[in-house]
Design a protein around this motif. Sequence first.
Motif, PDB file in Angstrom:
ATOM      1  N   GLU A  19       0.824  -1.215   0.000  1.00 38.56           N
ATOM      2  CA  GLU A  19       0.000   0.000   0.000  1.00 38.56           C
ATOM      3  C   GLU A  19       0.858   1.265   0.000  1.00 38.56           C
ATOM      4  N   GLY A  20       2.179   1.085  -0.022  1.00 36.04           N
ATOM      5  CA  GLY A  20       3.067   2.243  -0.017  1.00 36.04           C
ATOM      6  C   GLY A  20       3.360   2.777   1.374  1.00 36.04           C
ATOM      7  N   PRO A  22       5.545   3.017   4.569  1.00 27.51           N
ATOM      8  CA  PRO A  22       6.976   2.768   4.754  1.00 27.51           C
ATOM      9  C   PRO A  22       7.273   1.823   5.924  1.00 27.51           C
TER      10      PRO A  22
END
Length: 165
Positions: A19-20, A22
């Motif tokens: 989902e991006g 981090p």
Amino acid sequence: MSLDRLVRNLGVLEALAGEGIPVSAPVPTVSGALVAEVDGGVWCLFPWAAGSHLRGVDLSLSQAASLGTHLGRLHEGLGRACGSGLLPVVAETVASVVAAPERAVEKSERLSGLLEDKGAGAAFDTAAAAAQESCLRGSRESFPVWHRCKCFPGWGVAIRGDRGS
């Protein structure tokens, strides 16, 4: 930790990274598994994360805001992981022991006094203390509404664990 729980947790990290968000996502094996079982041992691999530790008190306001944004995205992603069955659903309410409002005020004032007596405190501490005092002034008799006090533009005091409105 059981192998099942490890595989589940690694799957959640993989989904969050997808989902991006981090996070340090595991590196899959050549067969696509997130764990490798070798000679009775269980192994997982993570990429090297370059950087150094930065203490929270050393964050600038923009860095703290960015951290808050990332934490919010992480919580939302974990919520989606619960909704998709990757994680067990958490109960709607969690019972915990909370200090009485009067005791919380006493402790806050005592700790603030210790900082002031030492002449310690960075710009953030000074701004936070001023904001806290602004919120507390005139509100001591109506503790339940503290969480709606606007100390910083767009933010309420998170006395009750909410972002405010």
